[in-house]
Design an enzyme around this catalytic site. Structure first.
Site, PDB file in Angstrom:
ATOM      1  N   TYR A 176       0.851  -1.190   0.000  1.00  0.00           N
ATOM      2  CA  TYR A 176       0.000   0.000   0.000  1.00  0.00           C
ATOM      3  C   TYR A 176       0.896   1.252   0.000  1.00  0.00           C
ATOM      4  O   TYR A 176       2.119   1.175   0.108  1.00  0.00           O
ATOM      5  CB  TYR A 176      -0.916   0.010   1.210  1.00  0.00           C
ATOM      6  CG  TYR A 176      -2.038  -1.014   1.185  1.00  0.00           C
ATOM      7  CD1 TYR A 176      -2.177  -1.942   0.156  1.00  0.00           C
ATOM      8  CD2 TYR A 176      -2.977  -1.060   2.224  1.00  0.00           C
ATOM      9  CE1 TYR A 176      -3.203  -2.868   0.146  1.00  0.00           C
ATOM     10  CE2 TYR A 176      -4.016  -1.985   2.229  1.00  0.00           C
ATOM     11  CZ  TYR A 176      -4.120  -2.888   1.192  1.00  0.00           C
ATOM     12  OH  TYR A 176      -5.149  -3.804   1.183  1.00  0.00           O
ATOM     13  N   ARG A 224       0.772  -1.237  11.013  1.00  0.00           N
ATOM     14  CA  ARG A 224       0.962  -2.556  10.418  1.00  0.00           C
ATOM     15  C   ARG A 224       2.088  -2.473   9.409  1.00  0.00           C
ATOM     16  O   ARG A 224       2.104  -1.594   8.534  1.00  0.00           O
ATOM     17  CB  ARG A 224      -0.322  -3.042   9.745  1.00  0.00           C
ATOM     18  CG  ARG A 224      -0.263  -4.543   9.424  1.00  0.00           C
ATOM     19  CD  ARG A 224      -1.589  -5.112   9.000  1.00  0.00           C
ATOM     20  NE  ARG A 224      -1.620  -6.554   9.262  1.00  0.00           N
ATOM     21  CZ  ARG A 224      -2.495  -7.391   8.736  1.00  0.00           C
ATOM     22  NH1 ARG A 224      -3.436  -6.946   7.917  1.00  0.00           N
ATOM     23  NH2 ARG A 224      -2.458  -8.677   9.034  1.00  0.00           N
ATOM     24  N   CYS A 347     -10.326 -23.630   9.607  1.00  0.00           N
ATOM     25  CA  CYS A 347      -9.890 -23.152   8.300  1.00  0.00           C
ATOM     26  C   CYS A 347      -8.925 -24.171   7.710  1.00  0.00           C
ATOM     27  O   CYS A 347      -8.003 -24.630   8.387  1.00  0.00           O
ATOM     28  CB  CYS A 347      -9.197 -21.797   8.442  1.00  0.00           C
ATOM     29  SG  CYS A 347      -8.389 -21.231   6.927  1.00  0.00           S
ATOM     30  N   ALA A 400     -21.775 -32.097   0.477  1.00  0.00           N
ATOM     31  CA  ALA A 400     -23.170 -31.652   0.419  1.00  0.00           C
ATOM     32  C   ALA A 400     -24.052 -32.526   1.297  1.00  0.00           C
ATOM     33  O   ALA A 400     -24.868 -32.027   2.082  1.00  0.00           O
ATOM     34  CB  ALA A 400     -23.672 -31.669  -1.027  1.00  0.00           C
ATOM     35  N   GLU A 419     -23.958 -43.916   2.355  1.00  0.00           N
ATOM     36  CA  GLU A 419     -22.800 -43.669   1.499  1.00  0.00           C
ATOM     37  C   GLU A 419     -22.334 -44.996   0.909  1.00  0.00           C
ATOM     38  O   GLU A 419     -22.095 -45.959   1.632  1.00  0.00           O
ATOM     39  CB  GLU A 419     -21.676 -43.017   2.298  1.00  0.00           C
ATOM     40  CG  GLU A 419     -20.321 -42.995   1.620  1.00  0.00           C
ATOM     41  CD  GLU A 419     -20.338 -42.333   0.230  1.00  0.00           C
ATOM     42  OE1 GLU A 419     -19.699 -42.905  -0.693  1.00  0.00           O
ATOM     43  OE2 GLU A 419     -20.993 -41.285   0.075  1.00  0.00           O
ATOM     44  N   ALA A 464     -27.534 -47.208  -2.178  1.00  0.00           N
ATOM     45  CA  ALA A 464     -28.921 -46.779  -2.039  1.00  0.00           C
ATOM     46  C   ALA A 464     -29.716 -47.172  -3.282  1.00  0.00           C
ATOM     47  O   ALA A 464     -29.333 -46.846  -4.408  1.00  0.00           O
ATOM     48  CB  ALA A 464     -28.986 -45.274  -1.827  1.00  0.00           C
TER      49      ALA A 464
END
Length: 663
Positions: A176, A224, A347, A400, A419, A464
């Protein structure tokens, strides 16, 4: 004794007492409207304060109209219109005992001068040099410009103070504007703002002193710094230490925040998954020795509370940033304090929902935590128990399906997860087997713990069928059967042909088979990539480390186009070349014949033949919809993840969350 006790100790930072040592440092949210922070921003920060963080920084607040920012949703702090938002922010964060500092920034030449039609301008820079990333040439600031900038820092800090924020950080890192003054790489001035280290520090000291004079002694002021830029000719660790000593001796600052890098080395600032550990901690430790007793903050890569506690206990820093960890789980501190550490979502460093989106100008969210940025609709307290619990069967144990099962079960539903393979995780469990990508397994482990917590009946190794579903008699079915990779060589870039001609003359594998059974690839492997994602290159690295000769061919302008913004490429490409991988962009496989694969340049058809033992097609995927029609004929069904459309894990987890909430 609490193993994290060092983290819970209060710390005095100038006039401000922090309740603990855990920090959320500045990171781009890009929820702004009209370049001002919004209630969405406030909600985001409030959730992290509610979760137990001791200190929270705003995202970069531009101090002057010449710093319009890299995206229309970049925030401007110099406008007085921001004060009411700051007031709401202060109230929201203080309610939970946390403190909040404003990040005062000017982007300098790390910007586009014509991005906004209403603010075309010449970018400010120390010496009229261009950005190494955007190639925009700035104009050298005059003394009048510098005086205007100094006043702008003070004015923006004053906006924060009158609104009730607790302090301000002068951002002189990451390339910056103020960092570019500190750096001998970008500051070649010959006046009092250039030359010696002392002179290059002058503008930072002037900006900070103006903030101090404007706001007084009851408002914390910090800075910083990039203690090294990882760039030849730029700030190195020795120069960084000299800068630290000069700024510490100025008697202006209440703390130092130690980071690293500039815009061209940002992959050292927010390390991707392939970089383990906490690479900047030793820089902070060096700064702490030079800082004359000022508190020092360290950042980057700290995802575990145990690591953060050790950093404090060993005296390497006084404050530890766990920023991406708080994007993934804003309540990690309170979970640890309550003895619920096993519920923390970690994370994994994929950088897909955060840095990747930031670089594109998109709003921040998180692969693991779709509530990031959606706190009002998906945050803590928004998940309600079902008034009429149902029997739910989830088919598919990838991200999902696992998320749908977890969310539905947490609402009181009776959930069975089926599964067909013997382990959960879907395709992510195979991605975790690639070189340097092992942290994907952490995500799977987090999700498995949640399924156990909510008593989901997990049945692996089960195929399944419609008959099985009839036996189970569910009230609702979630179909999350995922997708499969095609091996016919069909490419959307060559839609006029059905696949690669002659592909039947060579062994063809999909990427999952190549990961699980690398011996089937033979010694000479050609990987065809149409995705631009990590998989093809990660597979190439993995196979090359096993002694195979590997070439990656893509029609894209360069291999890995989609991982440029996850910050992987700067670390991955050197490893690929070191392993002997050949990376061939802007080419296709025209055909396979008796001599091998014909590799053809897309622009002019120039070709060469290369002998191969196998071809791995990282190209299209087909959704696994075999059950869909029969299920929809008999049951209430939700369809989530790749079976809906093959995409990334981010979408899969979000859709699983929403399906679980919608039952």
């Amino acid at each position: 004794m609490d193993k994290y006790a060092p983290l819970w100790e209060p710390l005095q930072v100038g006039p401000v007492t922090l309740k603990n040592r855990v920090v959320v440092t500045p990171h781009a949210l890009q929820y702004a409207e009209h370049n001002l922070m919004t209630q969405q921003s406030v909600d985001y920060y409030e959730e992290r304060a509610k979760g137990g963080a001791g200190l929270i920084f705003t995202e970069a607040q531009a101090v002057h109209p010449t710093s319009a920012g890299l995206a229309p949703r970049t925030t401007q702090g110099w406008k007085t219109e921001v004060i009411p938002v700051y007031e709401r922010l202060a109230k929201a964060v203080h309610k939970y005992g946390a403190k909040v500092f404003v990040d005062l920034s000017h982007f300098g030449v790390e910007d586009y001068n014509t991005m906004h039609l209403e603010s075309w301008r010449a970018l400010w820079s120390p010496s009229g040099l261009p950005s190494t990333t955007y190639n925009e040439i700035g104009r050298a600031m005059t003394h009048d410009d510098i005086a205007e900038l100094v006043a702008a820092f003070a004015r923006t800090a004053r906006n924060a103070q009158v609104a009730g924020l607790d302090g301000a950080e002068v951002h002189a890192a990451h390339g910056y504007l103020l960092c570019s003054f500190l750096s001998p790489l970008t500051n070649i001035r010959t006046d009092e703002y250039g030359g010696s280290t002392q002179n290059r520090c002058r503008i930072v000291i002037e900006c900070a002193r103006a903030v101090r004079e404007q706001c007084g002694s009851d408002f914390a002021v910090g800075v910083r710094l990039s203690m090294t830029e990882y760039a030849p000719g730029g700030i190195d660790a020795d120069e960084g230490e000299r800068i630290v000593k000069i700024l510490a001796n100025s008697a202006i600052f209440d703390y130092l925040s130690i980071s690293a890098g500039n815009a061209s080395s940002f992959d050292h600032v927010v390390s991707p998954m392939s970089i383990p550990g906490t690479p900047l901690v030793e820089l902070a430790a060096r700064a702490k020795k030079a800082a004359g007793g000022l508190p020092v903050l360290t950042a980057n890569g700290v995802t575990e509370l145990s690591v953060a506690a050790d950093i404090i206990a060993e005296g390497k820093a006084d404050l530890v940033a766990m920023t991406r960890a708080h994007i993934a789980d804003p309540h990690l501190v309170n979970k640890a304090l309550a003895g619920r550490e096993g519920e923390i979502r970690h994370c994994v460093g994929a950088n897909q929902g955060c840095i990747n989106r930031m670089a594109k100008g998109w709003s921040l969210t998180c692969t693991q935590n779709p509530a990031a940025g959606r706190e009002k609709t998906l945050g803590l307290g928004t998940l309600k128990l079902s008034e009429k619990p149902k029997k739910v069967v989830v088919i598919g144990g990838g991200p999902a399906g696992m998320r749908a099962a977890e969310t539905a079960a947490s609402r009181g539903h009776n959930v069975i997860l089926l599964e067909k393979e013997d382990r959960l995780g879907g395709q992510i469990k195979y991605a975790a087997r690639l070189a340097t990508r092992g942290r994907w397994a952490v995500m799977i482990h987090d999700m498995e713990r949640k399924l156990e917590l909510y008593n989901v009946d997990v049945r692996t190794g089960v195929d399944a069928t419609i008959d099985l579903l009839r036996e189970l008699e569910p009230d609702h079915v979630v179909l999350a059967t995922g997708s499969t990779w095609r091996t016919d060589g069909y490419s959307v870039k060559l839609a006029g042909r059905p696949g690669i001609p002659g592909l039947d003359q060579v062994r063809v594998l999909d990427p999952i088979e190549a990961i699980v059974y690398p011996e089937r690839c033979g010694d000479r492997v050609l990987i065809v990539d149409d995705t631009g994602d990590y998989l093809a290159l990660g597979l190439a690295e993995t196979l090359a480390k096993q002694g195979k000769s590997v070439e990656v061919v893509t029609a894209g302008l360069f291999a890995g186009e989609n991982i440029l913004y996850t910050l992987d490429i700067g670390h991955l490409y050197p490893r690929l070349y070191a392993a002997g991988v050949t990376v061939t962009a802007q080419h296709i496989i025209a055909e396979v014949n008796s001599e091998g694969a014909v590799v053809t340049r897309i622009w002019d058809g120039a070709s060469r033949s290369t002998p191969v033992d196998s071809i791995v097609t990282v190209m299209l995927r087909d959704p696994e919809t075999a059950l869909l029609a029969s299920l929809q004929a008999e049951f209430d069904v939700s369809v989530v993840g790749d079976v809906l459309a093959p995409r990334r894990v981010d979408e899969a987890i979000y859709e699983g969350e929403m399906a679980g909430r919608g039952i």
